[in-house]
Design a protein around this motif. Structure first.
Motif, PDB file in Angstrom:
ATOM      1  N   CYS A  82       0.835  -1.214   0.000  1.00 58.74           N
ATOM      2  CA  CYS A  82       0.000   0.000   0.000  1.00 58.74           C
ATOM      3  C   CYS A  82       0.863   1.255   0.000  1.00 58.74           C
ATOM      4  O   CYS A  82       0.546   2.244  -0.676  1.00 58.74           O
ATOM      5  CB  CYS A  82      -0.924  -0.004   1.209  1.00 58.74           C
ATOM      6  N   GLY A  83       1.961   1.240   0.735  1.00 54.08           N
ATOM      7  CA  GLY A  83       2.851   2.398   0.766  1.00 54.08           C
ATOM      8  C   GLY A  83       3.480   2.677  -0.584  1.00 54.08           C
ATOM      9  O   GLY A  83       3.543   3.827  -1.030  1.00 54.08           O
ATOM     10  N   LEU A  84       3.952   1.635  -1.264  1.00 54.08           N
ATOM     11  CA  LEU A  84       4.555   1.830  -2.584  1.00 54.08           C
ATOM     12  C   LEU A  84       3.526   2.293  -3.610  1.00 54.08           C
ATOM     13  O   LEU A  84       3.813   3.127  -4.465  1.00 54.08           O
ATOM     14  CB  LEU A  84       5.232   0.544  -3.046  1.00 54.08           C
ATOM     15  N   THR A  85       2.317   1.773  -3.515  1.00 54.91           N
ATOM     16  CA  THR A  85       1.255   2.215  -4.420  1.00 54.91           C
ATOM     17  C   THR A  85       0.932   3.689  -4.183  1.00 54.91           C
ATOM     18  O   THR A  85       0.748   4.461  -5.134  1.00 54.91           O
ATOM     19  CB  THR A  85      -0.001   1.356  -4.232  1.00 54.91           C
ATOM     20  N   ALA A  86       0.872   4.104  -2.918  1.00 55.17           N
ATOM     21  CA  ALA A  86       0.619   5.511  -2.602  1.00 55.17           C
ATOM     22  C   ALA A  86       1.743   6.398  -3.130  1.00 55.17           C
ATOM     23  O   ALA A  86       1.485   7.491  -3.654  1.00 55.17           O
ATOM     24  CB  ALA A  86       0.469   5.685  -1.092  1.00 55.17           C
TER      25      ALA A  86
END
Length: 134
Positions: A82-86
């Protein structure tokens, strides 16, 4: 194919999208069905291997620490994903994914005789879509 010019009235008349009635032809040929069949067979084979592996491990007990470690690993993977997608969305929204622009030295900028305001307008103009540029 029409091209864009500096004249606003010609830009307004330029059609950049295909007519609404036309769409891409459907690709339902033999090649598409072959790809779908291969992918479905790979999914079935993966499920079969997972089932056989699960049933062969009969009689093995997992401790509470093993379940905690598994849950922590799953949670950590979800947080990282989720962090990398954000970060991908934030970088594309702020213009970090645009191609680099060569900015010369101060002497080179003085030789071009362009005011700094015009240079700034040229750089920010790349962030707008092609239809909005005038």
């Amino acid at each position: 194919m029409p091209t864009l010019s500096d004249a606003p009235e010609q830009n307004a008349a330029t059609e950049l999208r295909p007519p609404p009635g036309r769409s891409a032809p459907a690709r339902s040929g033999a090649a598409s069905w072959t790809i779908i069949l291969v992918l479905v067979l790979l999914l079935v084979a993966t499920d079969f291997v997972a089932y056989v592996s699960w049933t062969l491990a009969d009689g093995i007990e997992v401790s509470a620490a093993g379940y905690v470690a598994m849950a922590a690993g799953v949670l950590f993977s979800l947080v990282v994903g989720c962090g990398l997608t954000a970060l991908i969305f934030c970088s594309s929204r702020n213009g970090y994914d645009e191609p680099p622009v060569l900015i010369g030295s101060d002497a080179a900028q003085k030789r071009t005789n362009r005011p700094m305001i015009e240079l700034q307008a040229i750089r920010t103009d790349r962030k707008r879509p092609l239809q909005d540029r005038r």
